[in-house]
Every structure is written in C-alpha cells, then in structure tokens.
Design a protein around this motif. Structure first.
Motif, short mmCIF file in Angstrom:
data_model
loop_
_atom_site.label_atom_id
_atom_site.label_comp_id
_atom_site.label_asym_id
_atom_site.label_seq_id
_atom_site.Cartn_x
_atom_site.Cartn_y
_atom_site.Cartn_z
N GLU A 86 -17.34 11.27 -9.42
CA GLU A 86 -16.75 12.44 -10.06
C GLU A 86 -16.59 12.26 -11.57
OE1 GLU A 86 -13.09 13.20 -8.04
OE2 GLU A 86 -14.06 14.28 -6.38
N TRP A 135 -22.17 12.23 0.18
CA TRP A 135 -20.84 12.31 -0.42
C TRP A 135 -19.73 11.88 0.55
CZ3 TRP A 135 -19.81 14.42 -5.49
CH2 TRP A 135 -18.45 14.49 -5.81
N ASP A 136 -19.76 12.42 1.76
CA ASP A 136 -18.70 12.15 2.74
C ASP A 136 -18.74 10.73 3.28
OD1 ASP A 136 -17.64 14.70 2.50
OD2 ASP A 136 -18.95 15.51 4.07
N LYS A 149 -21.12 18.54 -4.24
CA LYS A 149 -20.86 17.87 -2.96
C LYS A 149 -21.73 18.45 -1.84
CE LYS A 149 -17.11 17.01 0.35
NZ LYS A 149 -15.65 17.19 0.60
N GLU A 159 -17.52 21.22 -5.61
CA GLU A 159 -17.88 21.66 -4.26
C GLU A 159 -19.38 21.95 -4.17
OE1 GLU A 159 -16.26 21.81 -1.38
OE2 GLU A 159 -14.59 20.81 -2.37
N ILE A 198 -16.21 7.76 -4.65
CA ILE A 198 -16.12 9.19 -4.97
C ILE A 198 -15.53 9.38 -6.36
CG2 ILE A 198 -14.95 11.34 -4.40
CD1 ILE A 198 -15.28 10.64 -1.45
#
Length: 224
Positions: free
Chosen positions: A29, A17-18, A11, A8, A25
């Motif tokens: 990660e 990121w979105d 991000k 979080e 993603i």
C-alpha cells in the motif's frame, strides 16, 4: 497513499492480495502510486530505468520492440484492468530483449514500485506465481504477433486487424492512421497504404482523413 476506493480497484485485480501478511500488505500500500501519461509519451525504453508493475485504470498503452532496421513491432496493447509486468522486466531474468512502452492515448494507471514488488516476489510465492503467470500470458500474445508477421499473408493480417478494431470500438468507423496501423501489425506505411487501396477498390472500405470506414464486413471476412 491511495484512497480507499482506489485501493479496492487495485486489490480486485491482484489475485495475490488476500494471500499477503499484514506487513506485506502495508508495504504494498505504501508503494502504489497513481500515475498519468500523456498521449505519445514513452514510458519504458532501452535508456529508461525499470518502471515497475502497472495496472491500467483508463486509456491505452502499446508494448513493442524494435527490429534490427529500427522498425517498430507491436507485441500487444494494454487496456483498462490489464496488468503489465514487462514494465518491470528488469526483475525477470529470462527477459533479455528491450521492451518499449508508449501511451497511445492519455492514460491513468497505478504503479507498484519496482523495489517493493521485487521484495514481495522473493517473500511470497503467490506474488512470484502472479508475476510469471502474467509474463507467460504476454509471451503468448508475443508469439501470436510474431507468427502473424512471419507466416500470415499481409492481406489477412490487415483484415484481421481491421475486424478486431471494429469489434473493440464497436464501430465501423475507425479513427486510425496508416502509420498507426503499420506500427500495430509490424509493416511499412507504404505497404499498408497499397493494401487499403485494394480494399477500397473492392468496396470493402472507404477512407477519409484520419479514419477508415468499414462498408462491407462480409467481404473483409473473406480474407480470414
């Protein structure tokens, strides 16, 4: 794999990121690790491999270059929440100079693997734009640093540095050495020492071992 709260944090500081697909993603990660650097460690230099993209969690890093005579010229410093893309300069073709990065104090950060980030940059225009945006921001810092070294009087440079450090630490007591100041403002320790003695004679500062005490901020502001 990072923990949920760590992801979080990462991000929240990567605005692309979105915009990524689920596959992108997942790739990101899998390729983010938490790293720690001890004070004084050199992270990135001429002889080191391309590091990757760094997001600072705590601590401080110093980014600098070396002059022809071997003098260190500080370009900027990185503090918590800052993202460093010059640590991945091997993937930015327009960067042709060698960048050095040292840990000023013990530092924790999140490192995005260079291969994964490079792949994402070719796949996503949002990642590519993020990279160049951060690069442009840092080149603005670099230009300011070089302009000060080339065109600004030394007493003004030193006064600005002391005022900025006082604002940054929210203290009139700066725990910093003359050698560190010289590295930060691109000068020699002997020159810094002479000007600090001038400031002390004029009642602007007091010096103790490893510390500078600002006792007259108003006089210091007169040099700006």
């Amino acid at each position: 794999m990072l923990k949920k709260h760590e992801l979080e944090y990462v991000k929240s500081h990567l605005d692309f990121w979105d915009k990524l697909s689920e596959q992108e993603i997942a790739l990101l990660e899998r390729n983010i690790t938490k790293v720690s650097y001890n004070k004084g460690l050199n992270l990135n230099s001429t002889n080191s491999e391309c590091l990757g993209v760094l997001l600072i969690k705590s601590g401080e890093l110093r980014v600098y270059i070396l002059s022809e005579d071997g003098r260190e010229i500080t370009l900027y410093r990185l503090v918590p929440t800052d993202v460093c893309v010059l640590s991945a300069s091997c993937m930015i073709k327009s960067i042709t100079f060698d960048v050095h990065i040292d840990a000023e104090i013990d530092t924790d950060a999140y490192l995005i693997n260079i291969a994964a980030f490079s792949k994402l940059s070719t796949q996503s225009v949002y990642v590519e734009n993020f990279t160049y945006k951060k690069t442009i921001e840092r080149f603005s810092n670099i230009m300011q640093a070089m302009e000060q070294i080339l065109f600004m009087r030394f007493d003004k440079r030193l006064a600005m540095f002391l005022l900025n450090e006082m604002k940054k630490t929210n203290s009139t007591e700066l725990h910093i050495t003359q050698e560190q100041i010289a590295k930060y403002i691109g000068s020699a320790r002997e020159v810094v020492s002479r000007m600090l003695k001038v400031f002390q004679t004029e009642g602007i500062i007091e010096q103790t071992r490893g510390a500078i005490h600002i006792i007259n901020k108003e006089k210091l502001l007169n040099f700006i």
